[in-house]
Design an enzyme around this catalytic site. Structure first.
Site, PDB file in Angstrom:
ATOM      1  N   ILE A  12       1.147  -1.895   0.232  1.00  0.00           N
ATOM      2  CA  ILE A  12      -0.050  -0.224  -0.091  1.00  0.00           C
ATOM      3  C   ILE A  12       1.066   1.091  -0.069  1.00  0.00           C
ATOM      4  O   ILE A  12       0.843   2.431  -0.349  1.00  0.00           O
ATOM      5  CB  ILE A  12      -1.454  -0.762   1.631  1.00  0.00           C
ATOM      6  CG1 ILE A  12      -1.915  -1.337   0.538  1.00  0.00           C
ATOM      7  CG2 ILE A  12      -1.866   1.347   1.212  1.00  0.00           C
ATOM      8  CD1 ILE A  12      -3.032  -1.220   1.904  1.00  0.00           C
ATOM      9  N   LEU A  35       7.767  -0.649  14.035  1.00  0.00           N
ATOM     10  CA  LEU A  35       6.556  -0.747  14.967  1.00  0.00           C
ATOM     11  C   LEU A  35       6.710  -1.552  15.720  1.00  0.00           C
ATOM     12  O   LEU A  35       5.779  -1.509  17.627  1.00  0.00           O
ATOM     13  CB  LEU A  35       5.629  -1.333  13.913  1.00  0.00           C
ATOM     14  CG  LEU A  35       5.519   0.094  13.259  1.00  0.00           C
ATOM     15  CD1 LEU A  35       3.628  -0.365  12.556  1.00  0.00           C
ATOM     16  CD2 LEU A  35       5.264   1.637  13.757  1.00  0.00           C
ATOM     17  N   THR A  60       2.265  -8.888   8.504  1.00  0.00           N
ATOM     18  CA  THR A  60       0.993  -9.279   7.569  1.00  0.00           C
ATOM     19  C   THR A  60       1.331 -10.910   7.095  1.00  0.00           C
ATOM     20  O   THR A  60       0.294 -11.595   6.482  1.00  0.00           O
ATOM     21  CB  THR A  60       0.643  -8.869   5.885  1.00  0.00           C
ATOM     22  OG1 THR A  60       2.285  -8.683   5.502  1.00  0.00           O
ATOM     23  CG2 THR A  60       0.440  -7.479   5.953  1.00  0.00           C
ATOM     24  N   ASP A 100     -10.115  -7.936   6.642  1.00  0.00           N
ATOM     25  CA  ASP A 100     -11.755  -8.499   6.499  1.00  0.00           C
ATOM     26  C   ASP A 100     -11.367 -10.178   7.667  1.00  0.00           C
ATOM     27  O   ASP A 100     -11.913 -10.285   7.978  1.00  0.00           O
ATOM     28  CB  ASP A 100     -11.823  -9.665   5.599  1.00  0.00           C
ATOM     29  CG  ASP A 100     -10.470 -10.046   5.152  1.00  0.00           C
ATOM     30  OD1 ASP A 100      -9.547  -9.538   4.909  1.00  0.00           O
ATOM     31  OD2 ASP A 100     -10.669 -10.658   4.284  1.00  0.00           O
ATOM     32  N   TYR A 123      -3.106 -12.884  13.255  1.00  0.00           N
ATOM     33  CA  TYR A 123      -3.505 -12.332  12.872  1.00  0.00           C
ATOM     34  C   TYR A 123      -4.142 -11.217  12.799  1.00  0.00           C
ATOM     35  O   TYR A 123      -4.398 -10.004  13.623  1.00  0.00           O
ATOM     36  CB  TYR A 123      -3.016 -12.426  11.121  1.00  0.00           C
ATOM     37  CG  TYR A 123      -3.498 -11.264  10.428  1.00  0.00           C
ATOM     38  CD1 TYR A 123      -2.057 -10.508  10.548  1.00  0.00           C
ATOM     39  CD2 TYR A 123      -3.780 -11.738   9.449  1.00  0.00           C
ATOM     40  CE1 TYR A 123      -2.151  -8.778   9.189  1.00  0.00           C
ATOM     41  CE2 TYR A 123      -4.312  -9.992   8.687  1.00  0.00           C
ATOM     42  CZ  TYR A 123      -3.836  -9.119   8.495  1.00  0.00           C
ATOM     43  OH  TYR A 123      -3.861  -7.937   7.443  1.00  0.00           O
TER      44      TYR A 123
HETATM   45  N1  NDP Z   1      -2.038  -7.725   2.181  1.00  0.00           N
HETATM   46  C1  NDP Z   1      -3.462  -8.008   2.453  1.00  0.00           C
HETATM   47  O1  NDP Z   1      -4.234  -8.900   1.480  1.00  0.00           O
HETATM   48  C2  NDP Z   1      -4.063  -7.113   3.022  1.00  0.00           C
HETATM   49  C3  NDP Z   1      -3.640  -6.351   4.005  1.00  0.00           C
HETATM   50  N2  NDP Z   1      -4.363  -5.490   5.411  1.00  0.00           N
HETATM   51  C4  NDP Z   1      -3.566  -4.631   5.577  1.00  0.00           C
HETATM   52  O2  NDP Z   1      -3.148  -3.506   5.032  1.00  0.00           O
HETATM   53  C5  NDP Z   1      -1.813  -3.086   5.037  1.00  0.00           C
HETATM   54  C6  NDP Z   1      -0.939  -3.159   4.427  1.00  0.00           C
HETATM   55  O3  NDP Z   1      -0.770  -4.821   3.703  1.00  0.00           O
HETATM   56  P1  NDP Z   1       0.377  -4.437   2.389  1.00  0.00           P
HETATM   57  O4  NDP Z   1       0.438  -3.312   2.395  1.00  0.00           O
HETATM   58  O5  NDP Z   1       0.127  -5.374   2.450  1.00  0.00           O
HETATM   59  O6  NDP Z   1       1.924  -4.929   3.844  1.00  0.00           O
HETATM   60  P2  NDP Z   1       3.020  -5.440   3.813  1.00  0.00           P
HETATM   61  O7  NDP Z   1       3.261  -6.943   4.253  1.00  0.00           O
HETATM   62  O8  NDP Z   1       3.242  -5.427   1.977  1.00  0.00           O
HETATM   63  O9  NDP Z   1       4.267  -4.656   3.771  1.00  0.00           O
HETATM   64  C7  NDP Z   1       4.057  -4.337   5.236  1.00  0.00           C
HETATM   65  C8  NDP Z   1       5.199  -3.301   5.695  1.00  0.00           C
HETATM   66  O10 NDP Z   1       5.192  -2.994   7.405  1.00  0.00           O
HETATM   67  C9  NDP Z   1       6.220  -2.798   7.539  1.00  0.00           C
HETATM   68  N3  NDP Z   1       6.662  -3.752   8.662  1.00  0.00           N
HETATM   69  C10 NDP Z   1       6.349  -4.503   9.225  1.00  0.00           C
HETATM   70  N4  NDP Z   1       6.645  -5.243  10.434  1.00  0.00           N
HETATM   71  C11 NDP Z   1       7.349  -3.690  10.440  1.00  0.00           C
HETATM   72  C12 NDP Z   1       8.016  -3.567  11.807  1.00  0.00           C
HETATM   73  N5  NDP Z   1       8.390  -3.574  13.116  1.00  0.00           N
HETATM   74  N6  NDP Z   1       8.233  -1.932  11.771  1.00  0.00           N
HETATM   75  C13 NDP Z   1       7.480  -1.256  11.073  1.00  0.00           C
HETATM   76  N7  NDP Z   1       7.691  -1.180   9.858  1.00  0.00           N
HETATM   77  C14 NDP Z   1       7.561  -3.116   9.604  1.00  0.00           C
HETATM   78  C15 NDP Z   1       7.163  -3.217   6.521  1.00  0.00           C
HETATM   79  O11 NDP Z   1       8.299  -2.806   6.364  1.00  0.00           O
HETATM   80  P3  NDP Z   1       9.671  -3.833   6.134  1.00  0.00           P
HETATM   81  O12 NDP Z   1       9.858  -4.144   4.965  1.00  0.00           O
HETATM   82  O13 NDP Z   1      10.588  -3.345   7.039  1.00  0.00           O
HETATM   83  O14 NDP Z   1       9.565  -5.335   6.887  1.00  0.00           O
HETATM   84  C16 NDP Z   1       6.528  -3.352   4.960  1.00  0.00           C
HETATM   85  O15 NDP Z   1       6.739  -2.262   4.667  1.00  0.00           O
HETATM   86  C17 NDP Z   1      -1.018  -3.568   6.686  1.00  0.00           C
HETATM   87  O16 NDP Z   1      -2.122  -3.255   7.928  1.00  0.00           O
HETATM   88  C18 NDP Z   1      -2.332  -5.113   6.610  1.00  0.00           C
HETATM   89  O17 NDP Z   1      -2.707  -5.572   7.763  1.00  0.00           O
HETATM   90  C19 NDP Z   1      -5.670  -5.484   4.967  1.00  0.00           C
HETATM   91  C20 NDP Z   1      -6.347  -6.250   4.478  1.00  0.00           C
HETATM   92  C21 NDP Z   1      -5.009  -7.335   3.572  1.00  0.00           C
HETATM   93  C1  TDO Z   2      -0.523 -20.421  -2.429  1.00  0.00           C
HETATM   94  C2  TDO Z   2      -1.828 -21.026  -2.163  1.00  0.00           C
HETATM   95  C3  TDO Z   2      -2.509 -20.584  -1.326  1.00  0.00           C
HETATM   96  N1  TDO Z   2      -4.094 -20.889  -1.265  1.00  0.00           N
HETATM   97  C4  TDO Z   2      -5.020 -21.129  -0.491  1.00  0.00           C
HETATM   98  C5  TDO Z   2      -4.395 -20.857   1.057  1.00  0.00           C
HETATM   99  C6  TDO Z   2      -5.642 -19.787   1.096  1.00  0.00           C
HETATM  100  O1  TDO Z   2      -6.767 -19.910   2.204  1.00  0.00           O
HETATM  101  C7  TDO Z   2      -5.290 -17.914   0.317  1.00  0.00           C
HETATM  102  C8  TDO Z   2      -4.756 -17.047   0.667  1.00  0.00           C
HETATM  103  O2  TDO Z   2      -3.546 -17.621   0.845  1.00  0.00           O
HETATM  104  P1  TDO Z   2      -2.052 -17.092   0.752  1.00  0.00           P
HETATM  105  O3  TDO Z   2      -1.732 -16.941   2.424  1.00  0.00           O
HETATM  106  O4  TDO Z   2      -2.024 -16.432  -0.588  1.00  0.00           O
HETATM  107  O5  TDO Z   2      -3.006 -15.597   1.186  1.00  0.00           O
HETATM  108  P2  TDO Z   2      -3.988 -14.757   2.923  1.00  0.00           P
HETATM  109  O6  TDO Z   2      -2.568 -14.756   3.067  1.00  0.00           O
HETATM  110  O7  TDO Z   2      -4.151 -15.444   3.956  1.00  0.00           O
HETATM  111  O8  TDO Z   2      -4.502 -13.079   2.541  1.00  0.00           O
HETATM  112  C9  TDO Z   2      -4.966 -12.532   3.771  1.00  0.00           C
HETATM  113  O9  TDO Z   2      -3.168 -11.393   4.138  1.00  0.00           O
HETATM  114  C10 TDO Z   2      -4.061 -11.040   5.158  1.00  0.00           C
HETATM  115  C11 TDO Z   2      -2.616  -9.875   5.577  1.00  0.00           C
HETATM  116  C12 TDO Z   2      -5.700 -10.165   5.148  1.00  0.00           C
HETATM  117  O10 TDO Z   2      -5.340  -9.048   5.454  1.00  0.00           O
HETATM  118  C13 TDO Z   2      -6.255 -10.616   4.229  1.00  0.00           C
HETATM  119  O11 TDO Z   2      -7.380 -10.016   3.137  1.00  0.00           O
HETATM  120  C14 TDO Z   2      -5.752 -11.766   2.810  1.00  0.00           C
HETATM  121  O12 TDO Z   2      -4.940 -11.156   1.716  1.00  0.00           O
HETATM  122  O13 TDO Z   2      -5.720 -19.659  -0.582  1.00  0.00           O
HETATM  123  C15 TDO Z   2      -4.691 -22.536  -1.963  1.00  0.00           C
HETATM  124  O14 TDO Z   2      -5.624 -22.899  -1.911  1.00  0.00           O
HETATM  125  N2  TDO Z   2      -3.607 -22.674  -3.089  1.00  0.00           N
HETATM  126  C16 TDO Z   2      -2.122 -22.246  -3.278  1.00  0.00           C
HETATM  127  O15 TDO Z   2      -1.463 -22.298  -3.863  1.00  0.00           O
END
Ligand code: NDP
Ligand code: TDO
Length: 292
Positions: A12, A35, A60, A100, A123
């Site tokens: 993001i 953090l 994450t 979610d 998480y």
């Molecule tokens: N990914 C998803 O599918 C979803 C994400 N979210 C939420 O959206 C937000 C953004 O997610 P996304 O962009 O995917 O995250 P990413 O997994 O892509 O990146 C996580 C970021 O958090 C930083 N971070 C982790 N631990 C620390 C720490 N101890 N101190 C400082 N920075 C830290 C990482 O930094 P570094 O590079 O140093 O590791 C990185 O920049 C999060 O709040 C997540 O919970 C919500 C729903 C779905």
């Molecule tokens: C890699 C893989 C995953 N899966 C399944 C596992 C799981 O149930 C689902 C999603 O897998 P992932 O582990 O990639 O996704 P996951 O890490 O669970 O993704 C989540 O991340 C966090 C940060 C969020 O906040 C959520 O909104 C959501 O996006 O797909 C398969 O069935 N086959 C596969 O080969």
């Protein structure tokens, strides 16, 4: 507008930097801001003179959190509270990104903001604690719950599918978890629009609170994987066959909600912000990965 965002490399924050336009994005992350040790970060954040804080960084790794619940709780559950307190001291709003996975997925229709939370894993529990800490820290907050984020950046399900498909003919993916795959680029546009609303209307209480923010439409992870393969195949990229399976046949350390669908109607009504239908954003991301 000066937007301080936590994290430097996340999906993001990277999307925000790309979509910023004339907004000044100020990423702050490790090593300056860890953090896991966020108390006392007030001076660093204040010196950046932000108009709004976006709390995007998080722990994450959904499965790994099951074996590191304390670290997930510190980073996701406690640090957002410190950030909210700093925002309150500076007299600025904070936008906190949540998930979610705060829900148990038992509902049969999309979740609305007032639905009861019940996370299934460490998480989700840590993210719910973070929401509560932000609410306790300042009334001037927006919590944006999104889901299933994908982008050309960092790690995400879409990139995992393309990687797996490049070295095997078949990928098995679960069909009994439903949600809305949401592009980080669309999230960035929405966060910037919400930020502008908060900064421009500092006394508008209705703009504050918790909102759901996902792409339009819905899919299972297997549907999403099929769509990724179709788009990638059309572009000459990897195109494995997707076999839809049940969650019981894909065991993972963390349980995930069967229903991750969120209704984003409140965000559209109150902030005038609506994300595109997920299929409409998929091509851009896939094309950037298969035709870099
Ligand atoms: N990914 C998803 O599918 C979803 C994400 N979210 C939420 O959206 C937000 C953004 O997610 P996304 O962009 O995917 O995250 P990413 O997994 O892509 O990146 C996580 C970021 O958090 C930083 N971070 C982790 N631990 C620390 C720490 N101890 N101190 C400082 N920075 C830290 C990482 O930094 P570094 O590079 O140093 O590791 C990185 O920049 C999060 O709040 C997540 O919970 C919500 C729903 C779905
Ligand atoms: C890699 C893989 C995953 N899966 C399944 C596992 C799981 O149930 C689902 C999603 O897998 P992932 O582990 O990639 O996704 P996951 O890490 O669970 O993704 C989540 O991340 C966090 C940060 C969020 O906040 C959520 O909104 C959501 O996006 O797909 C398969 O069935 N086959 C596969 O080969």
């Amino acid at each position: 507008m000066r937007v301080l965002v936590t994290g430097k490399t996340g999906q993001i924050v990277t999307a925000l930097l790309e979509r910023a336009g004339d907004t000044n994005i100020l990423p702050v992350g490790r090593p300056e801001l860890d953090l896991a040790r966020a108390e006392g970060a007030g001076g660093l954040l204040a010196a950046m003179e932000p108009d709004v804080i976006v709390s995007a960084a998080a722990y994450t790794s959904v499965d790994k959190a099951e074996t590191e619940p304390e670290l997930a709780q510190t980073v996701n559950g406690e640090a957002p509270g410190h950030l909210a307190t700093v925002a309150a001291e500076l007299g600025i709003p904070i936008i906190h990104i949540s998930t979610d996975y705060v829900f148990d997925g038992q509902k049969s229709v999309p979740y609305v903001e007032t639905d009861a939370t019940r996370p299934l894993g460490a998480y989700g529990r840590s993210k719910l604690a973070g929401e509560r800490a932000v609410i306790a820290g300042t009334a001037n907050h927006v919590i944006l719950r999104t889901a299933w984020v994908y982008s050309p950046f960092g790690g995400n399900f879409l990139k995992t599918m393309l990687r797996l498909a490049s070295d095997r003919p078949e990928v098995r993916v679960v069909r009994d978890q439903l949600g809305s795959p949401t592009s980080a680029l669309d999230i960035a546009d929405a966060v910037l629009a919400v930020g502008r609303n908060l900064v421009n209307m500092p006394d508008e209480a209705a703009l504050r609170g918790t909102f759901h923010m996902t792409a339009g439409g819905e899919a299972s992870w297997a549907d999403f994987a099929c769509a990724i393969m179709t788009v990638s195949g059309d572009m000459g990229g990897p195109n494995a066959s997707i076999t839809a399976i049940d969650t019981v046949d894909y065991p993972t350390p963390a349980r995930r909600p069967a229903n991750s669908r969120l209704s984003s109607a409140k965000l559209a009504e109150v902030h005038g912000v609506e994300l595109p239908v997920w299929q409409d954003s998929l091509c851009e991301v896939v094309s950037r990965l298969v035709r870099p």
